[in-house]
Design an enzyme around this catalytic site. Structure first.
Site, PDB file in Angstrom:
ATOM      1  N   GLY A 157       0.837  -1.197   0.000  1.00  0.00           N
ATOM      2  CA  GLY A 157       0.000   0.000   0.000  1.00  0.00           C
ATOM      3  C   GLY A 157       0.866   1.238   0.000  1.00  0.00           C
ATOM      4  O   GLY A 157       2.087   1.168   0.177  1.00  0.00           O
ATOM      5  N   LEU A 158       0.236   2.372  -0.171  1.00  0.00           N
ATOM      6  CA  LEU A 158       0.957   3.643  -0.192  1.00  0.00           C
ATOM      7  C   LEU A 158       1.630   3.926   1.154  1.00  0.00           C
ATOM      8  O   LEU A 158       1.226   3.378   2.183  1.00  0.00           O
ATOM      9  CB  LEU A 158       0.002   4.781  -0.528  1.00  0.00           C
ATOM     10  CG  LEU A 158      -0.557   4.839  -1.953  1.00  0.00           C
ATOM     11  CD1 LEU A 158      -1.663   5.886  -2.038  1.00  0.00           C
ATOM     12  CD2 LEU A 158       0.551   5.146  -2.950  1.00  0.00           C
ATOM     13  N   SER A 159       2.622   4.779   1.125  1.00  0.00           N
ATOM     14  CA  SER A 159       3.233   5.252   2.358  1.00  0.00           C
ATOM     15  C   SER A 159       2.167   5.934   3.209  1.00  0.00           C
ATOM     16  O   SER A 159       1.339   6.694   2.707  1.00  0.00           O
ATOM     17  CB  SER A 159       4.361   6.243   2.037  1.00  0.00           C
ATOM     18  OG  SER A 159       4.924   6.762   3.214  1.00  0.00           O
ATOM     19  N   SER A 163      -0.327   4.469   4.582  1.00  0.00           N
ATOM     20  CA  SER A 163      -1.628   3.794   4.507  1.00  0.00           C
ATOM     21  C   SER A 163      -1.911   2.990   5.770  1.00  0.00           C
ATOM     22  O   SER A 163      -3.066   2.622   6.016  1.00  0.00           O
ATOM     23  CB  SER A 163      -1.681   2.877   3.281  1.00  0.00           C
ATOM     24  OG  SER A 163      -0.684   1.874   3.356  1.00  0.00           O
ATOM     25  N   GLY A 164      -0.873   2.696   6.549  1.00  0.00           N
ATOM     26  CA  GLY A 164      -1.066   1.987   7.810  1.00  0.00           C
ATOM     27  C   GLY A 164      -0.465   0.591   7.848  1.00  0.00           C
ATOM     28  O   GLY A 164      -0.753  -0.179   8.770  1.00  0.00           O
ATOM     29  N   LYS A 165       0.383   0.267   6.881  1.00  0.00           N
ATOM     30  CA  LYS A 165       0.945  -1.092   6.788  1.00  0.00           C
ATOM     31  C   LYS A 165       1.725  -1.470   8.043  1.00  0.00           C
ATOM     32  O   LYS A 165       1.487  -2.532   8.640  1.00  0.00           O
ATOM     33  CB  LYS A 165       1.866  -1.187   5.563  1.00  0.00           C
ATOM     34  CG  LYS A 165       1.190  -0.944   4.237  1.00  0.00           C
ATOM     35  CD  LYS A 165       2.163  -1.082   3.098  1.00  0.00           C
ATOM     36  CE  LYS A 165       3.327  -0.108   3.173  1.00  0.00           C
ATOM     37  NZ  LYS A 165       2.907   1.303   3.170  1.00  0.00           N
ATOM     38  N   SER A 166       2.685  -0.642   8.438  1.00  0.00           N
ATOM     39  CA  SER A 166       3.538  -0.985   9.581  1.00  0.00           C
ATOM     40  C   SER A 166       2.737  -1.026  10.875  1.00  0.00           C
ATOM     41  O   SER A 166       2.943  -1.905  11.725  1.00  0.00           O
ATOM     42  CB  SER A 166       4.691   0.015   9.696  1.00  0.00           C
ATOM     43  OG  SER A 166       5.560  -0.087   8.596  1.00  0.00           O
ATOM     44  N   SER A 180       6.095  -1.806  -1.890  1.00  0.00           N
ATOM     45  CA  SER A 180       6.171  -2.713  -3.045  1.00  0.00           C
ATOM     46  C   SER A 180       5.207  -2.262  -4.139  1.00  0.00           C
ATOM     47  O   SER A 180       4.219  -2.948  -4.417  1.00  0.00           O
ATOM     48  CB  SER A 180       5.909  -4.158  -2.620  1.00  0.00           C
ATOM     49  OG  SER A 180       4.787  -4.298  -1.789  1.00  0.00           O
TER      50      SER A 180
END
Length: 426
Positions: A256-258, A260-263, A330
């Site tokens: 997902g975009l920077s 976006s909440g991935k981490s 990615s």
């Protein structure tokens, strides 16, 4: 013959024409079909494309390359539908498989007993259309129909001036010359040479969306790696690992975009799974780039290699029976496909979805502000594209749902797909 051409001793035009043989029927050649798209309806996936050669038949075992996974054709879909259990060269059709194998746009379908070679290095002849000649180690985009990969120019073996058929020195590539080169791909490619299949060997090279050259693959380099590797079979089975840990191994790939909440989600999910007694670990940019990938920069080819290495490491974690969670932008579908190929049946792509506006509004580290100001080059979403997944296993909408709700949905999904009784699917 004519007395005006005493120097010519070859055949006459009519004699030459009479010696031609009809081109073989492409339907009789080995099956080759490049996947153009994947249509997903509930649990069914239909793979569509044009059959370049051969025949596709219901009940036939086919291979999907370069991953080389195999499955049986369950149905052939046409619009409008026909009651015909096969399709052949020239037809554009869809088909379904009897197993939930991963198939990506650009993959090459073949008969399971007649696979194309897969390699990263190959030789090709190109008709050079651009005014600027090829440059050593230049990074370009290669396309075989819907198949796309980043390649690098390894060597120029010869250049022929088509105006006079003279051989030229390296670096003297005029427009419309024929260039014999070796290319090296960042991703593993399924390749046919012109001798094996002239249709699927055709390709084009692009530089910044400009078509540079059109060509054909003449040689595929298997290289010493393929012949010198002898993997050992583990004495601990996947079933034993699942019984020990209480779950199967998996790669939960968050993209997902920077901002976006991935981490945030990855760490929260790790905490929840750990509390359940699961063997779990998070891979993200900080713990990867400070060690394993500390030698990589942020150029396009370095970012591609970064994702490839992460995919390989994540696959090893999953093979050991761990649930590994990755949190990487990615941005390119091809790079994510490379990561998936490292662990094709254990890979779960999670699209952490949020609009660019929502991500910019969050922007905890001010990265979007700096990118807008031109301080960060090739920033995803601003000066570099993001390619959303076409068919992810799970979509988590962080823009319209609370973090708690997102974590709960993630947890439910991971617990379900890694349950030990589902081991045969992993």
């Amino acid at each position: 013959r004519s007395d005006e051409l005493p120097w010519y001793q070859g055949p006459t035009l009519l004699t030459a024409l009479s010696q031609f043989s009809p081109a073989p029927d492409s339907a009789d050649a080995p099956l080759r079909m490049r996947i153009q798209d994947v249509y997903r309806r509930e649990t069914q996936r239909t793979f569509v494309g044009r059959i370049d050669s051969g025949r596709l038949m219901v009940g036939e075992n086919v291979a999907i390359s370069p991953a080389r996974v195999t499955a049986r054709v369950s149905s052939i879909e046409r619009w409008p539908q026909e009651d015909r259990p096969f399709a052949q060269a020239g037809e554009a059709v869809g088909f379904t498989l009897d197993q939930p194998v991963f198939v990506e746009r650009g993959d090459l379908v073949s008969d399971a007993t007649d696979l194309p070679p897969s390699a990263r290095s190959f030789r090709a002849l190109f008709f050079w259309l651009a005014e600027e000649p090829p440059r050593d180690e230049e990074s370009l985009v290669l396309k075989f129909g819907p198949t796309e990969a980043r390649v690098h120019l390894d060597a120029v073996h010869g250049i022929t001036d088509t105006r006079n058929l003279q051989k030229l020195a390296a670096g003297e590539s005029p427009q419309y010359s024929v260039v014999d080169v070796t290319l090296r791909s960042d991703a593993l490619l399924a390749l046919d040479t012109r001798e094996a299949n002239a249709l699927t060997s055709r390709c084009v090279l692009l530089r910044d969306d400009e078509v540079l050259a059109a060509g054909i693959v003449t040689e595929v380099h298997s290289g010493p790696r393929a012949s010198n590797l002898h993997p050992h079979r583990h004495l601990v089975s996947a079933t034993e690992r699942a019984e020990r840990h209480g779950h199967a191994g998996a790669v939960v790939w968050m993209t997902g975009l920077s901002s976006s909440g991935k981490s945030t989600l990855a760490l929260a999910l790790e905490r929840r799974l750990f509390a359940r007694g699961n063997l779990v670990y998070v891979l993200d940019g900080d713990n990867i780039r400070s060690g394993l990938n500390s030698d990589l920069g942020f150029a396009l080819e370095d970012r591609t290699e970064n994702i490839r290495r992460v995919g390989e490491v994540a696959a090893l974690f999953a093979d050991a029976g761990a649930i590994v969670i990755t949190a990487f932008i990615s941005p390119f579908a091809a790079d994510r496909a490379t990561a998936r190929r490292a662990a094709p049946t254990a890979f779960h792509e999670v699209y952490v979805k949020a609009s660019l506006d929502a991500c910019e509004a969050r922007d905890p580290n001010g990265l979007y502000r700096r990118a807008r100001a031109g301080e960060i080059a090739e920033f995803t979403g601003i000066s570099s594209p993001y390619e959303p997944p076409n068919a992810p296993e799970l979509v988590i909408d962080t823009e319209h749902n609370t973090p708690e709700a997102c974590v709960e949905r993630l947890l439910d999904y991971v617990v379900r797909v890694t349950a030990a009784q589902n081991l045969q699917k992993v």
